[in-house]
Design an enzyme around this catalytic site. Structure first.
Site, PDB file in Angstrom:
ATOM      1  N   LYS A  68       0.843  -1.199   0.000  1.00  8.54           N
ATOM      2  CA  LYS A  68       0.000   0.000   0.000  1.00  8.54           C
ATOM      3  C   LYS A  68       0.876   1.245   0.000  1.00  8.54           C
ATOM      4  O   LYS A  68       1.778   1.398   0.838  1.00  8.54           O
ATOM      5  CB  LYS A  68      -0.854  -0.003   1.270  1.00  8.54           C
ATOM      6  CG  LYS A  68      -2.335  -0.165   1.007  1.00  8.54           C
ATOM      7  CD  LYS A  68      -3.062  -0.250   2.314  1.00  8.54           C
ATOM      8  CE  LYS A  68      -4.467   0.222   2.201  1.00  8.54           C
ATOM      9  NZ  LYS A  68      -5.152   0.178   3.484  1.00  8.54           N
TER      10      LYS A  68
HETATM   11  C1  E4P Z   1      -8.496   0.901   3.241  1.00  7.64           C
HETATM   12  O1  E4P Z   1      -7.618   0.284   2.718  1.00  7.64           O
HETATM   13  C2  E4P Z   1      -8.389   1.550   4.563  1.00  7.64           C
HETATM   14  O2  E4P Z   1      -7.664   0.704   5.414  1.00  7.64           O
HETATM   15  C3  E4P Z   1      -9.701   1.786   5.231  1.00  7.64           C
HETATM   16  O3  E4P Z   1     -10.785   1.389   4.423  1.00  7.64           O
HETATM   17  C4  E4P Z   1      -9.841   3.085   5.930  1.00  7.64           C
HETATM   18  O4  E4P Z   1     -11.112   3.163   6.490  1.00  7.64           O
HETATM   19  P1  E4P Z   1     -11.523   4.232   7.618  1.00  7.64           P
HETATM   20  O5  E4P Z   1     -11.869   5.502   6.949  1.00  7.64           O
HETATM   21  O6  E4P Z   1     -12.730   3.604   8.273  1.00  7.64           O
HETATM   22  O7  E4P Z   1     -10.360   4.352   8.540  1.00  7.64           O
END
Ligand code: E4P
Length: 217
Positions: A83
């Protein structure tokens, strides 16, 4: 549409695997911190459990650091997806990692232009964060519709991971739009099963079953 769990909790992943509906996992530094466990221990456990893609996040702000971390993460398993945050330095890292056969997931995407840039840099996945857009009184799902349209216009193969999902209707709408993947918290995945009429129906059938003579079970 594929279902990913957005979690660092191994017991949640085990349950979703038992249900037979889990295609992959996404994590981020906040989700790993929530586990209270050492990063490498959690990451290795998840990678052993899950056959599908597992996104692990880099934390450097410069391309060199992201590439170094990405290579290290990729060593942990064949199904690692690195990521990378949606910043210019990140796009440099995406190109290098993808050219080495390491799949990347561009994260923290909040606009169609960012998604297009991630795709042009060669990312395997792009993660628009819809819940965080809804949180600031805007329309997160509109972003998914637009990114989907743009990718279709140019036959772009980068897969859309609908991220920052808050409730079951986010999942349903993502599927109606035709997003490739939806990554969701375990609580949302559990809610996808629920309907009050299912519960009510089971209760009624069980009650009536009690009146059936010669029941074999
Ligand atoms: C995606 O890869 C992220 O980890 C995640 O969906 C973030 O979500 P949040 O806005 O609930 O922290």
């Amino acid at each position: 549409m594929e279902f990913f769990l957005d979690t660092g909790m191994v017991d949640e992943i085990r349950q979703a695997l038992d249900w037979g509906i889990l295609d992959g996992v996404t994590t981020n530094p906040s989700l790993i911190a929530k586990t209270g466990r050492p990063f490498l221990e959690v990451a290795k456990e998840i990678l052993e459990l899950v056959d599908g893609p597992v996104s692990l996040e880099t934390v450097s702000r410069d391309a060199e650091g992201m590439i170094r971390e990405g290579r290290m993460l990729a060593e942990l398993g064949d199904n690692v997806v690195v990521k990378i945050p949606m910043i210019p330095e990140g796009m440099k890292a995406v190109q290098v990692l993808e050219s080495e056969g390491i799949p990347t997931n561009v994260t923290l995407v909040f606009s169609p232009s960012q998604a297009l840039i991630a795709a042009k840099a060669g990312a395997s996945y792009v993660s628009p964060f819809i819940g965080r857009i809804d949180d600031v009184s805007s329309d997160g799902m509109k972003l998914i519709r637009e990114v989907k349209q743009i990718f279709e216009n140019y036959q772009i193969e980068t897969q859309i991971i609908v991220a920052s999902v808050r409730h079951p209707m986010h999942v349903v709408e993502a599927a109606l739009i035709g997003a490739d993947i939806c990554t969701m918290p375990f609580e949302v995945m559990k809610k996808l099963f629920q309907h009050p009429l299912t519960e009510k129906g089971i209760e009624l059938f069980l009650k009536d079953w009690e009146r059936v003579p010669g029941r074999p079970f």
